[in-house]
Structure formats: structure tokens, C-alpha cells
Design a protein around this motif. Sequence first.
Motif, PDB file in Angstrom:
ATOM      1  N   ARG B 123       0.806  -1.227   0.000  1.00  0.00           N
ATOM      2  CA  ARG B 123       0.000   0.000   0.000  1.00  0.00           C
ATOM      3  C   ARG B 123       0.837   1.274   0.000  1.00  0.00           C
ATOM      4  NH1 ARG B 123      -3.328   0.265   4.632  1.00  0.00           N
ATOM      5  NH2 ARG B 123      -2.193  -1.338   5.780  1.00  0.00           N
ATOM      6  N   ALA B 124       2.122   1.157  -0.277  1.00  0.00           N
ATOM      7  CA  ALA B 124       3.001   2.329  -0.190  1.00  0.00           C
ATOM      8  C   ALA B 124       3.037   3.109  -1.495  1.00  0.00           C
ATOM      9  CB  ALA B 124       4.421   1.892   0.175  1.00  0.00           C
ATOM     10  N   ALA B 125       3.127   4.420  -1.372  1.00  0.00           N
ATOM     11  CA  ALA B 125       3.365   5.286  -2.530  1.00  0.00           C
ATOM     12  C   ALA B 125       4.367   6.354  -2.137  1.00  0.00           C
ATOM     13  CB  ALA B 125       2.069   5.914  -3.017  1.00  0.00           C
ATOM     14  N   TRP B 166      14.888  -2.417  -6.114  1.00  0.00           N
ATOM     15  CA  TRP B 166      13.688  -3.230  -5.858  1.00  0.00           C
ATOM     16  C   TRP B 166      13.648  -4.456  -6.779  1.00  0.00           C
ATOM     17  CZ3 TRP B 166      10.485   1.864  -6.292  1.00  0.00           C
ATOM     18  CH2 TRP B 166      10.618   2.597  -5.104  1.00  0.00           C
ATOM     19  N   ASP B 167      14.185  -4.284  -7.981  1.00  0.00           N
ATOM     20  CA  ASP B 167      14.136  -5.377  -8.961  1.00  0.00           C
ATOM     21  C   ASP B 167      15.290  -6.361  -8.820  1.00  0.00           C
ATOM     22  OD1 ASP B 167      11.847  -4.531 -10.222  1.00  0.00           O
ATOM     23  OD2 ASP B 167      12.878  -3.473 -11.852  1.00  0.00           O
ATOM     24  N   ALA B 168      16.319  -5.993  -8.052  1.00  0.00           N
ATOM     25  CA  ALA B 168      17.594  -6.702  -8.180  1.00  0.00           C
ATOM     26  C   ALA B 168      17.629  -8.058  -7.491  1.00  0.00           C
ATOM     27  CB  ALA B 168      18.733  -5.828  -7.649  1.00  0.00           C
ATOM     28  N   GLN B 193       4.306  -4.525  -4.422  1.00  0.00           N
ATOM     29  CA  GLN B 193       3.867  -3.801  -5.619  1.00  0.00           C
ATOM     30  C   GLN B 193       4.944  -3.750  -6.705  1.00  0.00           C
ATOM     31  OE1 GLN B 193       0.745  -0.506  -4.772  1.00  0.00           O
ATOM     32  NE2 GLN B 193       2.405  -0.132  -3.335  1.00  0.00           N
ATOM     33  N   GLY B 194       6.036  -4.431  -6.510  1.00  0.00           N
ATOM     34  CA  GLY B 194       7.124  -4.390  -7.484  1.00  0.00           C
ATOM     35  C   GLY B 194       7.827  -3.054  -7.400  1.00  0.00           C
ATOM     36  N   HIS B 195       7.248  -2.082  -8.061  1.00  0.00           N
ATOM     37  CA  HIS B 195       7.704  -0.706  -7.910  1.00  0.00           C
ATOM     38  C   HIS B 195       6.684   0.033  -7.058  1.00  0.00           C
ATOM     39  CE1 HIS B 195      10.128  -0.921 -11.936  1.00  0.00           C
ATOM     40  NE2 HIS B 195      10.594  -1.736 -11.010  1.00  0.00           N
ATOM     41  N   GLU B 439      -1.148  -2.793 -12.962  1.00  0.00           N
ATOM     42  CA  GLU B 439      -0.512  -4.089 -12.763  1.00  0.00           C
ATOM     43  C   GLU B 439       0.793  -3.904 -11.971  1.00  0.00           C
ATOM     44  OE1 GLU B 439      -1.726  -7.021 -14.041  1.00  0.00           O
ATOM     45  OE2 GLU B 439      -3.477  -5.879 -14.711  1.00  0.00           O
ATOM     46  N   VAL B 440       1.212  -4.974 -11.320  1.00  0.00           N
ATOM     47  CA  VAL B 440       2.571  -4.996 -10.764  1.00  0.00           C
ATOM     48  C   VAL B 440       3.536  -5.117 -11.936  1.00  0.00           C
ATOM     49  CG1 VAL B 440       4.212  -6.311  -9.375  1.00  0.00           C
ATOM     50  CG2 VAL B 440       1.851  -6.021  -8.589  1.00  0.00           C
ATOM     51  N   PRO B 441       4.462  -4.164 -12.068  1.00  0.00           N
ATOM     52  CA  PRO B 441       5.356  -4.224 -13.224  1.00  0.00           C
ATOM     53  C   PRO B 441       6.273  -5.442 -13.159  1.00  0.00           C
ATOM     54  CG  PRO B 441       6.086  -2.537 -11.692  1.00  0.00           C
ATOM     55  CD  PRO B 441       4.774  -3.043 -11.176  1.00  0.00           C
ATOM     56  N   GLY B 442       6.613  -5.953 -14.344  1.00  0.00           N
ATOM     57  CA  GLY B 442       7.545  -7.077 -14.393  1.00  0.00           C
ATOM     58  C   GLY B 442       8.941  -6.636 -14.018  1.00  0.00           C
TER      59      GLY B 442
END
Lengths: 332, 444
Positions: B123-125, B166-168, B193-195, B439-442
Motif C-alpha cells: 500500500r506504499a506510494a 527493488w528489482d535486483a 507492488q514491485g515498484h 498491474e505490478v510491473p515485471g
Amino acid sequence: MRSGAYSSSATTVGYQLSGMDLTGLPSELVATAQAAETAGVDYLVLPDRTAARPDGASPPTALIAAAFLAARTDEIGIVVTAATAYHEPYSLARQVASLDHIGAGRVGWFADSTTDAASDANHRREGHDPARNAAARAQEFVPLVRDLWDSWEDGAFVHEKDTGRFVDPARIHAVDHVGAVLAVRGPLNVIRPPQGQPVVFARAADTPVADHADVLVSGVPQADHAFAVVPFVARDEAVARELHAAAGSPAGDADNAVIVGTPEQVAAQLRHPHVLVRFTTRGQLAAFTELVLPLLDRSAPSGPTLRARFGLPAAPNRFAPTQDKELTGNAR
Amino acid sequence: MPADRELHLGLMFWATGTHQAGWRHPDACADAAYDIELILEVSRTAERAKLDFVFLGDRLACDPSLQHSNPAQISRLEPFAAAAAIAAATTHIGVVVTANPTYSDPYGVARNLASLDHISSGRAAWNLVTGADAAAALNYSRDQHWDTQKRYDWAEETLLIARALWDAGDEPINHRSEYFSIDGPLDLPRPPQGHIVLLNAGTSDQARELGARYADMVFAGPQPTLAKRKEYYADIKSRAAKYGREHHVTVVPGLTPIVAPTTEEAVALHDQLNSLILLDPEVEVSELVRAGGIGEGFKRNLTSASAAFGVELRGNDLDAVVPAETLARVSDDGRRRLAEITRLTRRTADGPDRITYADLVHATPQQLSHVVVGNPEEIADEIQLWFEDGMADGFNIYPAYVPGSVTAFTELVVPELQRRGLFRKDYRGRMLRDHLGLEVPGMR
């Protein structure tokens, strides 16, 4: 501890947490904290990891975990670990002050001046290389944070509807710190914390910050230090020894004593006013809470704040025009 | 536009209320900034109304001299700490944290945001700002505030580093540039949320471009005319289209609803709030801390009003009616302001309810956000107009005072929007991305 800072009646037991099943998931974290609160533990020390480690524990930042727990608990003290090399003093001061507001005076800061290569490699940016000046930065850092906490006098937040006076600018002070490493004008953008000065912890061996701490922590029992221990406890002594061996037979050092044995044996080595117990697994924590904690001779805290649990007196404000000189010799 | 287009609503939490005298309202909580129970209750109120998010602003400096002009900007709880407490007290609503890369390090921002996203179950932004306050530099061991271009370059790179971290997963990122040397990885799994959902505000070219290219939500200060509102909306969407993101960026302007069951009560509330503003010929505009989006020309007195309307107003009783012949002589800009007074107060130059000198004084400064005064249907009409006429995908709701303006909006306006089929009656998912239809980004 600062000499004379504690009242003789204070006795405290804190739990320092790390490890996957204690801090990895929000549900585990809350369960751990609520169980410790129910058991009468005085405070938790939350980890803050500035680089990935191979244990897979992955705790949330101490700031996020602490605020989350403050909203889900009522009494237990919450202490955030924060390294002076990887934080900005203005940000850290307002974070801890804010946590103290959210936690109604239950919050402390475990200051740490040490650096490591992996963390340094995550924090290099224009104007800041954490590997450089780490000790000098740490020496400036803690007194500066203390100044910022005092930059609003008590009562400076007036919020008086009748007159429309929201704040009293005469009681809000710049700190105007200009040191060899850090320069901060202030004032802080958070009103004075409920404790005035949240409790500052440091390892006794952590020279750059230890001079400015309220509570010193060491693995060698000393009358005015919090005694840090890693317990391996079981009802059967042989089982306790097996637990210790399974963990790689860790030895004590200046920062931690390792205690192995039955609940009675462990409790006998914890006859000390202030004990900080370090856990990495839920099993260790549960066993200690169930078997050892009830054996410790403990008095009720003298008030709801973390300062009160340590018997620390109310903190005078260095910027207030009149101070009680009797108090200023004690904790800052 | 997609056929299933849905209105989005957030709550801008200003503890003082967004009206500059909101904290003085008899029902306001004057010390809400440090009343954590109230902050949590306001957040739960917003969640019960199914709002998309609670928004926490920030400043990295403290200037007590703003106490009359902009009291909300003097002090507050640190936003990450407040956000984590709100996350602990709620289950669905998004929590927007303002974080300024100019005065923080990418690794620290990335792990605080990831931690907040984990602890809130997605739920973070992040409201990315680059800082308007030169005073902040003096709190962060710098002797000067960077220029706009450097701040935006630094901010964009911080964003890209955070997303890379976040992606690593377990792999280092080994980011090297003029500004940064950051190895990684984070000591955290990829956020739910991915990002982290990204917000960005501002009307500068750099802000618009950053928002169009990267942000999930953008907002801006009040645009004075209908045409300007449409221009901003269309500009964001067309810039976003360059990156294939025109349906991805949600435009949520600020809106201050002064609402009550009847129009007369709403106008009376608006008048009551304005009457609580201290008129001070020396109203301070700080040199160091910008007046928080309110901008220059902030004085509220008859001297300033005389200049704004182009007629001599000094020496008159504030409660007195302004003669129609005086109002007939105002400047072109003054005529625009008179129309705005009528829109808000329903008072006119020659009708049964007449414009007063106080109205002219309060119409002088630029408003923080678009203000609308009325009954629930009138507020909903305005929201629907903006939503359907190319000006907004939703709104960041600015409560004039707390908690009253929050409950007035959630109890009076939200049900009307739901009745019209404009706003959700329940959440479809648990993450902020679900509320926004993203969407949650890939992984990259």
C-alpha cells in the motif's frame, strides 16, 4: 550509563531482535513484540541493516518497524538501531522524535558509529563517503541530535485557538551547529519529544558515541552498564549445550556474554540491574521468555516512558531560559 | 479513455487543515499534528469511505514565522514514521509518503519505501519532490540549495536506482555515475507492488516530464481557469503518450470541498473559516521557506486587496457591504476575482446578498487548491464535471479543517458519488495498485 543516571530501584530487561522468524514478516514482528509486552519485557531493540547479509533475515528498516509496532503495542519500549555513517542527523533526529510522539514516550535510539565495507558501498554519493571521517562524524552526530530534540522548548507549540497563536517563535531555537563534518542550522521540524530526550543507547566499546549515551551496553557485567547476553537455555543442561553447539559454539566478547544452561543457571548469571538479551530465533526467545524471565527479580517501572524504566530523570531543555541546575548533572 | 474509467480520491492530510485558519475552527483538533490517535482515526475514516490513499506531505526545514500564513508547514511527524503507524491501523487504503531525494540517499529511500510496502502488504506510494526550500540545505551540511535542473537530474537518477534495487533480488546493481556509487543489493525482497506507486507534482517543464514518464499519479497546484486545467490535463496525457503511458498516469488535482447539508450552511462555514484568519498588515512571507505552494502575494488586508482589485479600499469596515459603484471600477483581474467571490459565497455586487470588504480581502491571495463551496450535490457536480470534461481523473481532497472536513466529505459527498456510479463502493484488492487499476510491473 552516565554516572548517577539511574535510580537504584530500576531494573530492566530488553530484547534485541534479529533473524528471519523474529523480524522478517510484519505478522512475526507484531507477534514477537506483543508476546514480549505481555511477558513484561521493558523494551525491544530493532535491527537496521544497511547492506544485505547472507542470513536471509530481511528485516524492514528500524524506522518502519518501530512505527508499525508503536501503533500495535501500548507499553513496551521500542529502540531503533541507526548508524551515524548512513543517516543524516536532521533526518534521524526527526524520525526518533516522531517515533517518540507516536509511541507516547517509549522510544530510544541505539547509536552505532561503526562502518563496514558493504554498507559503505551502498551509500556513496556526491558530498558523502561514509568510509571517510566516520569517527569524527559520529562524535558530532549524537550531541547534535540531542540539540535538535531540544530546539523546541516544551510548550512552544501553543495552538491557542482564541488568540490564533499557533507557535511561540521565542521558544523555538536554531541549533547553528557548524562542526568539522556536519553543519545543521535547525530548528527541528518536530516539536520536542514526549521524553524530551529519547533514551540513547550505545555499546560501551563504541568510543565515538559512548560518551553521549544514556545507556551503555557491554558483554562484561558492570554495575552501571546494561549487560548484553546471548542465552542458550533449556530445562535440561545437556539440551542447552546442544543448542549452543548447533549454533556453532559462539564465544562471548566485549559486546556480548554467551550464557548456556538451565533456566536457573542462566538466571543466576543475570543478577544484574539491566540486561539486554539478544535473540536470533523464535525458539531462543520463547524459551527465555517462558523459562528465565519469571526467575529474574524485577521491580515495576516507575513510569510509562522508557526513561522512567531506566530511572532516568526528566531531561531539562538546554535552550530553556531557566534550568534546574540540580538536574543538569544527570542524564542529558 | 477506457470505458470502465473510475474516479480516484485521496485524502491530503494536513494536521492544521488546509485552510490557513482551519485549526482555529471550534470543532478542529488544534494539535492534530501530534495526536496519533486522531491521525489514525482520520485514516480509518478515509478507508471506510474506500478512498484510494492518505497523503502525507513534508518539508525539511522549520520556519516558525509562517505560523499565520501557513501553519501546517512548520512542523509535523516525519512521514515514514506516520505512514507506518497508519499502515498498522488500516488494511486497504494506500499511504503516500513524501520523500525528497535532494537530501537523502537512494539506498535509504529505497529500503524505507520497500519496508513500508512490505509492512503494509502493498500500500506504499512515494510522492517524489525535489524541494522548494533553500533552508533545507542548511540542515543537511550544505551551503546552498541546488538549482532546479540538478535537483531533477538527481531525483530521476535516485528513482532509477531505487527501482533497480527493488528489482535486483540478491544481485548487486553496481550503479556508478557522476553523483552516485551504489552497489546493492537491498536487504529486502522485491516489494509486493514491485515498484512503489509514484506520485509527482508540479507545473514546471521538468516536473511535467518526470511525471509523464515515470509517475502513476500526478497533481498540480490550482489552475486559475477552465482552459488552463484542460491544458494541464491534456499536456500530461500527451507527454505520457510519448512513453505509451497515457492510460497509466492518473491526474489528481487538489480540491478543497467546503460542504454541508445545505448550500447556506456551506457558505456560512466558508465565511466562518475566513473570519478566523488573522489579518496582519505584516503577514510574514518567509525568505527561507516558501509559503508551501501558496506562493507570493499572500497578504490579507485592505492594502493588498486595493492593489489586487485596482481600487482604493483602505479604511473601510470589513463587514460592510462594498458599494456597487466601487465594484464597477475594479480592474480586469479584479473582475475575475469578483466572479470567484460569487462562485464561493453566492454574494454579488447588487443582489440580495452583497459582497463585503472582507470578501475582497480573502479573495486576494492565491488559494492552495481549487475551493468549492456547496451542498453534497453541488460538490459532486463539480467533481463530475472535472472528471468527465478532461480536467481530472480524480482528486486529492484537501480538508479545510480536521477531522470535521474529512467526515463531511466522506459522509456527505462520497455516498453521492457512489450513487452516481462515479466512485467505488468497495475495494477490489488489497494493494494501492489494485485501487489504481495498475498491474505490478515485471522485473526489468
